[in-house]
Design a protein around this motif. Structure first.
Motif, PDB file in Angstrom:
ATOM      1  N   ASN A   1       0.833  -1.201   0.000  1.00  0.00           N
ATOM      2  CA  ASN A   1       0.000   0.000   0.000  1.00  0.00           C
ATOM      3  C   ASN A   1       0.870   1.254   0.000  1.00  0.00           C
ATOM      4  O   ASN A   1       1.723   1.425   0.874  1.00  0.00           O
ATOM      5  N   TYR A   2       0.627   2.115  -0.978  1.00  0.00           N
ATOM      6  CA  TYR A   2       1.371   3.371  -1.059  1.00  0.00           C
ATOM      7  C   TYR A   2       0.499   4.466  -0.466  1.00  0.00           C
ATOM      8  O   TYR A   2      -0.525   4.865  -1.044  1.00  0.00           O
ATOM      9  N   ASP A   3       0.879   4.964   0.687  1.00  0.00           N
ATOM     10  CA  ASP A   3       0.156   6.074   1.309  1.00  0.00           C
ATOM     11  C   ASP A   3       1.172   6.976   2.001  1.00  0.00           C
ATOM     12  O   ASP A   3       2.379   6.740   1.936  1.00  0.00           O
ATOM     13  N   ASN A   4       0.675   7.996   2.687  1.00  0.00           N
ATOM     14  CA  ASN A   4       1.571   8.986   3.296  1.00  0.00           C
ATOM     15  C   ASN A   4       2.255   8.489   4.564  1.00  0.00           C
ATOM     16  O   ASN A   4       2.971   9.252   5.213  1.00  0.00           O
ATOM     17  N   LYS A   5       2.032   7.228   4.924  1.00  0.00           N
ATOM     18  CA  LYS A   5       2.699   6.679   6.106  1.00  0.00           C
ATOM     19  C   LYS A   5       3.708   5.593   5.749  1.00  0.00           C
ATOM     20  O   LYS A   5       4.838   5.592   6.244  1.00  0.00           O
ATOM     21  N   THR A   6       3.313   4.670   4.881  1.00  0.00           N
ATOM     22  CA  THR A   6       4.198   3.541   4.579  1.00  0.00           C
ATOM     23  C   THR A   6       4.980   3.732   3.278  1.00  0.00           C
ATOM     24  O   THR A   6       6.099   3.268   3.153  1.00  0.00           O
ATOM     25  N   TYR A   7       4.376   4.393   2.300  1.00  0.00           N
ATOM     26  CA  TYR A   7       4.999   4.579   0.980  1.00  0.00           C
ATOM     27  C   TYR A   7       5.460   3.234   0.386  1.00  0.00           C
ATOM     28  O   TYR A   7       6.539   3.130  -0.191  1.00  0.00           O
ATOM     29  N   GLY A   8       4.635   2.217   0.538  1.00  0.00           N
ATOM     30  CA  GLY A   8       5.007   0.897   0.028  1.00  0.00           C
ATOM     31  C   GLY A   8       4.835   0.802  -1.482  1.00  0.00           C
ATOM     32  O   GLY A   8       3.789   1.164  -2.024  1.00  0.00           O
TER      33      GLY A   8
END
Length: 301
Positions: A64-71
């Motif tokens: 998951n690419y989001d503003n916390k993990t940036y996966g």
């Protein structure tokens, strides 16, 4: 004697000029890679305002690419899947088109078709993106409705694959034409004289003899597909996780880098350079693997 010395001096000067030009070109490449590396490692080694930082493990292995993990694992899977399917379809289309132009079509039709392929290969990616938005997306939307499936206006994996096929097919075709034209007439005539049909000669002699050039064309095509951002971002939908269903919106490494780039700042800005490092590595690895495969298949030529 003087003329000989003068010619040698001119040759030396030309060699020095070419060497300087080569060093300048190489230094640009080194500088670009160094700058991307420098920016790309920042999210993992420094703290931003509000103590923001990125985890390298989550960056590489989270889907998951989001503003916390940036996966980016999901984006990598999407990218590789889309490029693989597009290349799988574009390669036979390109080879058969090149074969038709070189060996089957009448001379006048062959010249016209070759000019069209050259024109298609030179079209900017934004034009393919506009065509995808205006024609392919509505077409996919209506096609999905036949199966009672909803799409986000047609933006989907299938739209992205079709746009990439349109973009890389002319490139692969153009280089394949050049490789097939290099087939020697003596070899072709010898094949026909031994009783092989024209079709057998075309595939066994012309196509088989052009394998090395076709692989080189495929490498360039895959490189263009992996690095394409503008057209892909216009038709993919911008999903931030694994999405490989044909009618679902998707996202790739390049489209994620493009989205909101000018409005981003801090870690959200620098992390895009980190994605760029991953993209460079994927392109390098794919090129190495394809070159190894090319050497293996062409080792007896």
């Amino acid at each position: 004697m003087k003329d000989t010395n003068f010619k040698l001096l001119i040759d030396k000067i030309v060699q020095i000029i070419f060497m300087i030009i080569s060093l300048i070109c190489a230094s640009f490449i080194i500088f670009i890679i160094f700058f991307i590396l420098l920016q790309g490692v920042r999210p993992f080694v420094i703290k931003y305002p509000n103590n923001e930082t990125a985890s390298l493990f989550k960056f590489l292995f989270s889907i998951n690419y989001d503003n916390k993990t940036y996966g980016i694992l999901g984006l990598v899977i999407n990218t590789l899947f889309i490029v693989f399917i597009a290349s799988l379809i574009a390669l036979p289309l390109s080879v058969l088109t090149a074969l038709f132009i070189v060996r089957i079509a009448p001379i006048k039709i062959s010249k016209v078709m070759e000019s069209i392929v050259e024109l298609l290969a030179s079209i900017p990616s934004i034009i393919f993106g506009l065509f995808g938005v205006g024609f392919i997306n509505p077409l996919i939307r209506d096609f999905a409705l036949l199966f009672n499936l909803q799409t986000a206006g047609g933006v989907s994996v299938l739209s992205t694959i079709i746009v990439l096929i349109m973009m890389i097919t002319p490139t692969i075709t153009l280089l394949s034409i050049t490789s097939m034209k290099a087939a020697k007439d003596d070899t072709i005539l010898a094949s026909l004289a031994l009783g092989a049909s024209k079709t057998q000669t075309d595939f066994k002699i012309v196509v088989n003899g052009a394998k090395s050039g076709i692989f080189a064309a495929l490498i360039l095509g895959i490189g263009r597909a992996l690095g394409e951002a503008t057209a892909v971002s216009m038709v993919c939908g911008g999903a931030k996780t694994i999405s490989i269903l044909l009618f679902s919106p998707t996202g790739t490494l390049t489209s994620t880098m493009m989205q909101g780039f000018h409005e981003s700042s801090g870690i959200n800005y620098d992390i895009r350079f980190s994605i760029g490092i991953v993209l460079i590595l994927i392109i390098l690895i794919s090129n190495v693997l394809l070159n190894l495969l090319k050497k293996r298949l062409c080792r007896y030529e």
